[in-house]
Motif scaffolding. Structure first.
Motif, mmCIF file in Angstrom:
data_model
loop_
_atom_site.group_PDB
_atom_site.id
_atom_site.type_symbol
_atom_site.label_atom_id
_atom_site.label_comp_id
_atom_site.label_asym_id
_atom_site.label_seq_id
_atom_site.Cartn_x
_atom_site.Cartn_y
_atom_site.Cartn_z
ATOM 1 N N GLY A 57 0.786 -1.224 0.000
ATOM 2 C CA GLY A 57 0.000 0.000 0.000
ATOM 3 C C GLY A 57 0.815 1.268 0.000
ATOM 4 O O GLY A 57 0.266 2.356 0.199
ATOM 5 N N ARG A 58 2.119 1.164 -0.226
ATOM 6 C CA ARG A 58 2.993 2.343 -0.228
ATOM 7 C C ARG A 58 3.766 2.410 -1.542
ATOM 8 O O ARG A 58 3.765 1.461 -2.335
ATOM 9 C CB ARG A 58 3.991 2.288 0.937
ATOM 10 N N ILE A 59 4.451 3.521 -1.742
ATOM 11 C CA ILE A 59 5.314 3.649 -2.914
ATOM 12 C C ILE A 59 6.392 2.571 -2.838
ATOM 13 O O ILE A 59 6.981 2.330 -1.799
ATOM 14 C CB ILE A 59 5.960 5.047 -2.953
ATOM 15 N N GLY A 60 6.641 1.917 -3.961
ATOM 16 C CA GLY A 60 7.646 0.862 -4.003
ATOM 17 C C GLY A 60 7.115 -0.511 -3.649
ATOM 18 O O GLY A 60 7.897 -1.434 -3.377
ATOM 19 N N GLU A 61 5.804 -0.671 -3.673
ATOM 20 C CA GLU A 61 5.199 -1.970 -3.341
ATOM 21 C C GLU A 61 5.686 -3.058 -4.292
ATOM 22 O O GLU A 61 5.736 -2.869 -5.506
ATOM 23 C CB GLU A 61 3.679 -1.845 -3.439
ATOM 24 N N THR A 62 6.065 -4.210 -3.733
ATOM 25 C CA THR A 62 6.469 -5.361 -4.540
ATOM 26 C C THR A 62 5.787 -6.620 -4.032
ATOM 27 O O THR A 62 5.446 -6.726 -2.859
ATOM 28 C CB THR A 62 7.994 -5.587 -4.514
ATOM 29 N N LYS A 63 5.618 -7.556 -4.925
ATOM 30 C CA LYS A 63 4.987 -8.846 -4.607
ATOM 31 C C LYS A 63 5.845 -9.958 -5.200
ATOM 32 O O LYS A 63 6.238 -9.895 -6.365
ATOM 33 C CB LYS A 63 3.580 -8.880 -5.212
ATOM 34 N N ILE A 64 6.164 -10.943 -4.381
ATOM 35 C CA ILE A 64 6.947 -12.093 -4.833
ATOM 36 C C ILE A 64 6.211 -13.370 -4.444
ATOM 37 O O ILE A 64 5.737 -13.505 -3.306
ATOM 38 C CB ILE A 64 8.351 -12.101 -4.195
ATOM 39 N N LEU A 65 6.109 -14.289 -5.367
ATOM 40 C CA LEU A 65 5.580 -15.622 -5.078
ATOM 41 C C LEU A 65 6.734 -16.609 -5.138
ATOM 42 O O LEU A 65 7.470 -16.660 -6.125
ATOM 43 C CB LEU A 65 4.489 -16.006 -6.085
ATOM 44 N N SER A 66 6.898 -17.382 -4.068
ATOM 45 C CA SER A 66 8.014 -18.309 -3.991
ATOM 46 C C SER A 66 7.533 -19.612 -3.366
ATOM 47 O O SER A 66 6.332 -19.897 -3.338
ATOM 48 C CB SER A 66 9.151 -17.683 -3.173
ATOM 49 N N THR A 67 8.476 -20.391 -2.863
ATOM 50 C CA THR A 67 8.155 -21.649 -2.197
ATOM 51 C C THR A 67 8.861 -21.710 -0.854
ATOM 52 O O THR A 67 9.801 -20.954 -0.594
ATOM 53 C CB THR A 67 8.610 -22.857 -3.035
ATOM 54 N N LEU A 68 8.423 -22.628 -0.016
ATOM 55 C CA LEU A 68 9.032 -22.786 1.305
ATOM 56 C C LEU A 68 10.519 -23.117 1.180
ATOM 57 O O LEU A 68 11.332 -22.691 1.998
ATOM 58 C CB LEU A 68 8.287 -23.883 2.077
ATOM 59 N N GLU A 69 10.891 -23.845 0.144
ATOM 60 C CA GLU A 69 12.290 -24.215 -0.053
ATOM 61 C C GLU A 69 13.158 -23.020 -0.453
ATOM 62 O O GLU A 69 14.326 -22.933 -0.060
ATOM 63 C CB GLU A 69 12.388 -25.294 -1.133
ATOM 64 N N ASN A 70 12.580 -22.076 -1.179
ATOM 65 C CA ASN A 70 13.399 -21.027 -1.808
ATOM 66 C C ASN A 70 13.171 -19.609 -1.294
ATOM 67 O O ASN A 70 13.933 -18.702 -1.650
ATOM 68 C CB ASN A 70 13.151 -21.037 -3.323
ATOM 69 N N PHE A 71 12.156 -19.370 -0.464
ATOM 70 C CA PHE A 71 11.779 -17.989 -0.173
ATOM 71 C C PHE A 71 12.842 -17.203 0.596
ATOM 72 O O PHE A 71 12.887 -15.976 0.505
ATOM 73 C CB PHE A 71 10.440 -17.939 0.562
ATOM 74 N N THR A 72 13.717 -17.871 1.333
ATOM 75 C CA THR A 72 14.727 -17.139 2.107
ATOM 76 C C THR A 72 15.784 -16.493 1.215
ATOM 77 O O THR A 72 16.540 -15.635 1.668
ATOM 78 C CB THR A 72 15.422 -18.063 3.121
#
Length: 245
Positions: free
Chosen positions: A198-213
């Motif tokens: 909801g702010r400037i610079g909003e980003t969305k990433i979809l990943s997996t439990l294995e790779n999200f870190t």
């Protein structure tokens, strides 16, 4: 005697500030809050007195706000998201209730759109079933207790939303959380990461439990880890409620 509004600002955009919250801010003579949150609403503050402080000065800020109310002023204490979810509501309420009953300012908590709700809406519908919210900040909660909470939520197959997932000081905790959850969930379990919701610079990433870190995660990120039924379709993360389609 004055009055204190403890106001949830929502995720940051004025579009997601509730009309009730806006009226409280506009009707107040004093606005108190973390400097970053004050900046989010500077367009509607006008010439009001500001009690702005840096992070880690919450007690001082709350006490100054209470003192202003005791002099007869109307004060808005602002928090991002919902003031009752890792916000200022509890601290300010404790201070007021410690005062003699005949010397307490009026007090009103005004709900806001929590970061977890804002992030979930951006990701799709990942919170359609039972979920747990856990902050990974160990400033006031021992890390061993946080890990036990993560373990319990993972064992119970809750969708897990992580606040304060990573900072410059805390770089290993997210990996520890990943290892705990991998004991109970498939490595391909969907994980959504929303930064600056909801702010400037909003980003969305979809990943997996294995790779999200391995993704870019910081203190402005909210991480939502799906349960055993959560899936991703056409770029959206969904946890089914169980309706028959």
């Amino acid at each position: 005697m004055g009055k204190i509004f403890v106001v949830g600002l929502g995720p940051g955009s004025l579009d997601e500030l509730t009309p009730r919250a806006r009226r409280a801010i506009e009707s107040s003579q004093v606005v108190a809050g973390y400097n970053t949150y004050i900046k989010l609403i500077e367009k509607i503050i006008g010439g009001k007195k500001i009690i702005g402080r840096a992070m880690m000065q919450e007690v001082e800020r709350a006490q100054l706000a209470v003192n202003e109310a005791l002099t007869g002023h109307c004060v808005a204490v602002v928090s991002s998201g919902d003031a009752g979810v890792y916000g200022m509501a509890g601290l300010v309420l404790e201070m007021i209730l410690d005062l003699p009953e005949n010397n307490r300012p009026q007090f009103e908590i005004i709900a806001g759109v929590s970061a977890v709700n804002a992030a979930a809406a951006i990701l799709g519908a990942p919170l359609m079933h039972d979920f747990a919210i856990i902050s990974l900040s160990d400033l006031m909660t021992p890390w061993e207790l946080i890990k036990r909470r993560v373990y319990s939520a993972a064992q119970g197959d809750f969708v897990i939303a992580l606040y304060n997932p990573k900072s410059k000081r805390r770089v290993n905790q997210l990996g520890e959380v990943q290892k705990i959850i991998l004991q109970f969930r498939d490595k391909n379990t969907p994980v959504g990461i929303v930064t600056n919701a909801g702010r400037i610079g909003e980003t969305k990433i979809l990943s997996t439990l294995e790779n999200f870190t391995a993704e870019d995660v910081n203190m402005f990120s909210l991480v939502i880890i799906g349960n055993s039924q959560t899936f991703i379709k056409s770029g959206f993360m969904l946890t089914p409620r169980g309706y028959k389609i």
